[in-house]
Design an enzyme around this catalytic site. Structure first.
Site, PDB file in Angstrom:
ATOM      1  N   GLU A  70       0.613  -1.402  -0.140  1.00 25.71           N
ATOM      2  CA  GLU A  70      -0.093   0.024  -0.019  1.00 25.71           C
ATOM      3  C   GLU A  70       0.964   1.186  -0.040  1.00 25.71           C
ATOM      4  OE1 GLU A  70      -2.951  -0.072   3.155  1.00 25.71           O
ATOM      5  OE2 GLU A  70      -3.733  -1.830   2.384  1.00 25.71           O
ATOM      6  N   GLU A  90      -4.630  -8.694   1.034  1.00 27.23           N
ATOM      7  CA  GLU A  90      -5.493  -8.537   2.099  1.00 27.23           C
ATOM      8  C   GLU A  90      -6.697  -8.328   1.907  1.00 27.23           C
ATOM      9  OE1 GLU A  90      -3.832  -5.214   4.652  1.00 27.23           O
ATOM     10  OE2 GLU A  90      -1.643  -5.705   4.341  1.00 27.23           O
TER      11      GLU A  90
END
Ligand code: GBH
Length: 453
Positions: free
Chosen positions: A162, A358
């Protein structure tokens, strides 16, 4: 239907679980020093001990084995193996990850390494972190060390987790370490350096080994069509997902700015109109390295926003009613998000294999009187998302694995230990692990390869 070799896994990140923050020669990360500043983390907590996985990794692996996990995605603490971020390598740090990797393999669980999940070496922060034009090389050197140390046994590496978060939340005001508030001029430069670091790392690792697969794990914002049967809604959601708009002082969350350079070798046109002026000179020449081919695309997906096309094809927001299903930290539950994220990723970037690196939810889980942890909401959440994922695959999305976030309850960054994301409950005062009902439910999903969903 899930493929025969579909990877059912769970994920964690070093700072959120390891503890051992000051042991065996580990250097400081920006999260260590950020937590030392008062009032930054809920209740003044820190990751000094966290789940103590630095000492209890065998218990973690035992829980994974009990659930039948096929893969485990964990991250390496850069300053644990390179205390200054560059130069000297700390053998004790290498040893810790070797022990973990060997324990995983001995139990039939495939390791997936994330090189960077936010715990940046403090010493490199003092050199300007991602603003420094040397920063891509620092990361590539670190990646090379990891490939050399672990590449004989680990066959999947992810460069960054991220980037939107650690640049946006860390340097553009968002309450994450080091909690600076730069404007787009600095942030766009940093983002460019991060992507160049990714490309240089891919090249460095490939020089070490030609038998490893390398990917990248960005996140959203994502959008999905209110009516999945309506092509106009689908197209509006797709366009919105890959739009780069002007966030003013706030750089904002975007998908394309962080993925197009890597998978298409160019920045998105709409974004360039706003941000080109901030890119470092010679940025065009870096795109070749940035877009060095990778083997898979990770996606961290939690939720998305529904949109529809108005009469003239214009975007309309679908408002969420008060009481719309939400998780323990008030994130909306939008199972469709995972399907459209997969389909849209393949629509834009071709047939690249996708791992959901995720997906999961926070709950207010407790140990019940019977000594167990009952978390029906998480079972329902995962059930709904996995059904949508299965549908995406049936519709042609090339999804090859799914890592639930998270294996363990852990330090949820600035929210401290409040939000429990684990399949495994961690009793923080004692460190004891208890597999939640959702962990046993996931075990059945894995055992039937998702046929029971
Ligand atoms: C992840 O962050 C982290 O990788 C992980 O360490 C963390 O523990 C976990 O999730 C749970 O928080 O423009 O409003 O649509 C995910 C956090 C994902 C939240 C992207 C914001 C999009 C913002 N973010 N999301 S929006």
């Amino acid at each position: 239907m899930f493929g025969k070799n579909f990877v059912w896994g769970a994920a964690t990140a070093s700072y959120q679980i390891e503890g051992g923050a000051y042991e065996d020669g580990k250097g400081l990360s920006i999260w260590d020093t950020y937590c030392q500043r008062s009032g930054k983390i809920l209740a003044g907590d820190t990751g000094d001990v966290a789940c103590d996985s630095y000492h209890r990794y065998k218990e973690d692996v035992a829980a994974m084995k009990e659930m039948g996990l096929k893969g485990y995605r964990f991250s390496i603490s850069w300053p644990r193996i390179m205390p200054n971020g560059v130069g000297e390598v700390n053998q004790k740090g290498i040893e810790y990850y070797n022990n973990l990797i060997n324990e995983l393999i001995a139990n039939g669980i495939e390791p997936y390494i994330t090189l960077f999940h936010w715990d940046y070496p403090n010493e490199l922060f003092y050199k300007g972190a991602w603003l420094n034009s040397e920063s891509p090389k620092w990361f590539a050197d670190y990646a090379r060390v990891c490939a050399e140390a672990f590449g004989d046994r680990v066959k999947h590496f992810i460069t960054f987790n991220e980037p939107q978060c650690f640049i946006g939340n860390g340097f553009n005001g968002g309450g994450h370490a080091p909690n600076l508030h730069y404007g787009p001029r600095e942030v766009i430069r940093m983002a460019h350096h991060v992507m160049l670091a990714h490309g240089m790392a891919v090249n460095a690792m490939r020089e070490v080994r030609d038998d490893i697969k390398i990917g990248y794990a960005p996140t959203g914002p994502y959008f999905y069509p209110e009516n999945p049967e309506n092509q106009a809604d689908i197209d509006v959601a797709y366009e919105k997902t890959f739009e780069t708009n002007d966030g003013g002082d706030w750089f904002g969350w975007t998908v394309a700015w962080w993925l197009d350079p890597i998978l298409l070798g160019k920045y998105p046109e709409d974004g360039l109109k706003i941000y080109e002026k901030y890119l470092p000179t010679g940025w065009q020449d870096d795109l070749k390295i940035i877009s060095t081919p990778i083997d898979f695309c990770g996606q961290n997906l939690y939720n998305a926003h529904a949109v529809r096309a108005g009469e003239n094809g214009e975007l309309q927001w679908v408002k969420r009613y008060v009481g719309f299903p939400h998780t323990g930290n008030m994130w909306p539950v939008t199972p469709e998000a995972i399907k459209w994220c997969a389909l849209f990723t393949n629509r834009r970037y071709g047939n690249i294999p996708i791992y959901f690196t995720e997906n999961g939810m926070a709950g207010s889980d407790v140990i019940s009187l019977d000594g167990k942890v009952h978390d029906p909401n998480r079972i329902d959440f995962l059930h709904r998302y996995l059904k949508e994922l299965s549908e995406a695959i049936d519709m042609g999305a090339n999804v090859v694995g799914y890592f639930q976030w998270s294996l363990l309850d852990n330090l949820e960054w600035s929210n401290g230990y409040r939000d429990r994301f684990g399949l495994v409950y961690v009793d923080f005062p004692t460190g004891k692990r208890i597999i939640k009902d959702s962990g046993y439910w996931y075990k059945d999903v894995i055992a039937t390869n998702g046929e029971n969903l």
